[in-house]
Design a protein around this motif. Structure first.
Motif, PDB file in Angstrom:
ATOM      1  N   HIS A  21       0.843  -1.190   0.000  1.00 28.12           N
ATOM      2  CA  HIS A  21       0.000   0.000   0.000  1.00 28.12           C
ATOM      3  C   HIS A  21       0.884   1.248   0.000  1.00 28.12           C
ATOM      4  N   GLY A  22       0.302   2.338  -0.482  1.00 29.46           N
ATOM      5  CA  GLY A  22       1.067   3.573  -0.610  1.00 29.46           C
ATOM      6  C   GLY A  22       1.697   4.049   0.681  1.00 29.46           C
ATOM      7  N   LYS A  23       0.992   3.918   1.814  1.00 30.92           N
ATOM      8  CA  LYS A  23       1.524   4.365   3.093  1.00 30.92           C
ATOM      9  C   LYS A  23       2.762   3.564   3.478  1.00 30.92           C
ATOM     10  N   GLU A  24       2.729   2.253   3.240  1.00 32.89           N
ATOM     11  CA  GLU A  24       3.877   1.406   3.547  1.00 32.89           C
ATOM     12  C   GLU A  24       5.069   1.794   2.678  1.00 32.89           C
ATOM     13  N   VAL A  25       4.794   2.050   1.398  1.00 35.82           N
ATOM     14  CA  VAL A  25       5.861   2.428   0.474  1.00 35.82           C
ATOM     15  C   VAL A  25       6.491   3.745   0.896  1.00 35.82           C
ATOM     16  N   ILE A  28       8.988   3.165   3.559  1.00 36.29           N
ATOM     17  CA  ILE A  28      10.205   2.521   3.060  1.00 36.29           C
ATOM     18  C   ILE A  28      11.080   3.529   2.294  1.00 36.29           C
ATOM     19  N   ILE A  29      10.439   4.410   1.547  1.00 35.72           N
ATOM     20  CA  ILE A  29      11.196   5.437   0.821  1.00 35.72           C
ATOM     21  C   ILE A  29      11.859   6.400   1.809  1.00 35.72           C
ATOM     22  N   GLY A  30      11.083   6.801   2.820  1.00 33.70           N
ATOM     23  CA  GLY A  30      11.624   7.710   3.833  1.00 33.70           C
ATOM     24  C   GLY A  30      11.682   9.152   3.368  1.00 33.70           C
ATOM     25  N   LYS A  31      12.025  10.029   4.300  1.00 32.49           N
ATOM     26  CA  LYS A  31      12.119  11.451   3.986  1.00 32.49           C
ATOM     27  C   LYS A  31      13.229  11.713   2.978  1.00 32.49           C
ATOM     28  N   LYS A  32      12.839  12.312   1.852  1.00 30.86           N
ATOM     29  CA  LYS A  32      13.769  12.625   0.758  1.00 30.86           C
ATOM     30  C   LYS A  32      14.474  11.370   0.227  1.00 30.86           C
ATOM     31  N   GLY A  33      13.841  10.210   0.402  1.00 27.57           N
ATOM     32  CA  GLY A  33      14.401   8.962  -0.120  1.00 27.57           C
ATOM     33  C   GLY A  33      15.546   8.389   0.682  1.00 27.57           C
ATOM     34  N   GLU A  34      15.715   8.867   1.913  1.00 23.38           N
ATOM     35  CA  GLU A  34      16.867   8.440   2.711  1.00 23.38           C
ATOM     36  C   GLU A  34      16.807   6.964   3.094  1.00 23.38           C
ATOM     37  N   SER A  35      15.610   6.470   3.441  1.00 21.91           N
ATOM     38  CA  SER A  35      15.493   5.075   3.890  1.00 21.91           C
ATOM     39  C   SER A  35      15.829   4.096   2.776  1.00 21.91           C
ATOM     40  N   VAL A  36      15.231   4.293   1.601  1.00 25.01           N
ATOM     41  CA  VAL A  36      15.481   3.357   0.510  1.00 25.01           C
ATOM     42  C   VAL A  36      16.927   3.470   0.010  1.00 25.01           C
ATOM     43  N   LYS A  37      17.497   4.674   0.091  1.00 25.87           N
ATOM     44  CA  LYS A  37      18.896   4.852  -0.293  1.00 25.87           C
ATOM     45  C   LYS A  37      19.809   4.037   0.620  1.00 25.87           C
ATOM     46  N   MET A  74      15.664  -5.789   5.672  1.00 23.20           N
ATOM     47  CA  MET A  74      15.570  -4.391   6.079  1.00 23.20           C
ATOM     48  C   MET A  74      14.164  -3.837   5.874  1.00 23.20           C
ATOM     49  N   ILE A  75      13.500  -4.287   4.807  1.00 28.04           N
ATOM     50  CA  ILE A  75      12.120  -3.858   4.567  1.00 28.04           C
ATOM     51  C   ILE A  75      11.200  -4.407   5.653  1.00 28.04           C
ATOM     52  N   ILE A  76      11.384  -5.687   5.995  1.00 28.27           N
ATOM     53  CA  ILE A  76      10.569  -6.300   7.046  1.00 28.27           C
ATOM     54  C   ILE A  76      10.788  -5.581   8.372  1.00 28.27           C
ATOM     55  N   GLU A  77      12.041  -5.276   8.684  1.00 25.10           N
ATOM     56  CA  GLU A  77      12.344  -4.564   9.940  1.00 25.10           C
ATOM     57  C   GLU A  77      11.668  -3.193   9.971  1.00 25.10           C
ATOM     58  N   LYS A  78      11.649  -2.528   8.820  1.00 26.91           N
ATOM     59  CA  LYS A  78      11.005  -1.217   8.747  1.00 26.91           C
ATOM     60  C   LYS A  78       9.509  -1.334   8.993  1.00 26.91           C
ATOM     61  N   LEU A  79       8.883  -2.348   8.410  1.00 22.30           N
ATOM     62  CA  LEU A  79       7.452  -2.562   8.613  1.00 22.30           C
ATOM     63  C   LEU A  79       7.159  -2.877  10.082  1.00 22.30           C
TER      64      LEU A  79
END
Length: 320
Positions: A21-25, A28-37, A74-79
């Motif tokens: 879902h969009g909220k989960e994504v 994961i992306i994070g502020k300014k894309g920091e998390s996914v980076k 890392m995605i699972i941990e974030k969720l």
């Protein structure tokens, strides 16, 4: 999922598609894309997130096994962190399990389920995760969603076992794979005569990734067809007034995708094109089904295009 040379079990190159879902994504992306980076840098995996104003998004993980499962962890941990944060001011006494969905070709689900459900039962028991394979294919695709819930470790182990089954038993997928692409929010506006509002195509194009040339070409083709059929309707050309029939054949394994659940997709094509569409019963020994399209020249052309677009979506898949 793409496989390389299997060495020592699951030492391969994988592509895993997650449906979120969009909220989960957004988390994961994070502020300014920091998390996914950070996930990309620390795991070494390629992580791509579908664009578009869609309620659901596809996250694609690609790379060597070790990198893939590092990113996946890392995605699972974030969720799990998000769930814990949501419990801070909650009155609930127990924390809900982490839940996610992976998307796989429908042709591979039989091996995953196993005879009498024995394989999926074995995976549930050995990992402790709850696993549910959707009975229906995702809209406009030949893929199905697998929902997995449990602890972080049980989900990771479950996905590993699912990958092993699909790589060792049923790789590569059988037939044509039409990947699932979430649709943008909002509904199409229909004109009299079955023509679809240009806004719908613009939204659809947005969800097909603006930065890819193949999607730009698709958008331009749809735009040309739209303008042509609209002008035909407005001008009252003789070609639109005449009724004729056209026959085409569709492989049996794609008929379900074209018809859709309870006929939803074929009815959508009928409404969009304004044509009558009849699908013949299967013929023993034949790998194809005959489809008869009746209507004006413009309606037949649009109906044929929409049917072919559904059956050939594989050629539009994005290599990310």
């Amino acid at each position: 999922m793409d496989s390389g040379v299997i060495e020592g079990g699951l030492n391969v190159t994988l592509t895993i598609r997650l449906l979120m879902h969009g909220k989960e994504v957004g988390s994961i992306i994070g502020k300014k894309g920091e998390s996914v980076k950070k996930m990309r840098e620390e795991s070494g995996a390629r992580i791509n997130i579908s664009e578009g104003n869609c309620p659901e998004r596809i996250i694609t993980l690609a790379g060597p096994t070790t990198a893939i499962f590092k990113a996946f962890s890392m995605i699972i941990e974030k969720l799990e962190e998000d769930i814990s944060s949501s419990m801070t001011n909650s009155t609930a006494t127990s924390k809900p399990p982490v839940t996610l969905r992976i998307v796989v070709p429908a042709s591979q689900c039989g091996s995953l389920i196993g005879k009498g459900g024995c394989k999926i039962k074995e995976i549930r028991e050995s990992t402790g995760a709850q696993v549910q394979v959707a009975g229906d294919m995702l809209p406009n695709s030949t893929e199905r969603a697998i929902t997995i819930a449990g602890t972080s470790q049980s989900i990771i182990e479950c996905v590993k076992q699912i990958c092993v089954v699909m790589l060792e038993v049923s790789s590569p997928p059988k037939g044509v794979t039409i990947p699932y692409r979430p649709k943008p929010s909002g509904s199409p506006v229909i004109f009299a005569g079955g023509q679809v509002c240009l806004i719908y195509f613009l939204n659809l194009y947005t969800c097909f990734y603006l930065d890819h040339l193949i999607n730009l070409l698709l958008f331009l083709l749809i735009l040309v067809l739209f303008i042509y059929f609209w002008l035909v309707d407005l001008g009252g050309m003789d070609a639109s007034a005449q009724t004729s029939s056209h026959e085409m054949t569709i492989p049996n394994d794609l008929i379900g995708c074209i018809i859709g659940r309870q006929g939803a997709k074929i009815n959508e094509i009928r409404q969009m094109s304004g044509a009558q569409i009849k699908i013949a019963n299967p013929v023993e020994g034949s790998a194809d089904r005959q489809v008869t399209i009746t209507g004006s020249t413009a309606s037949i052309s649009l109906a044929e295009y929409l049917i072919n677009a559904r059956s050939q979506t594989r050629t539009l898949s994005i290599e990310t």
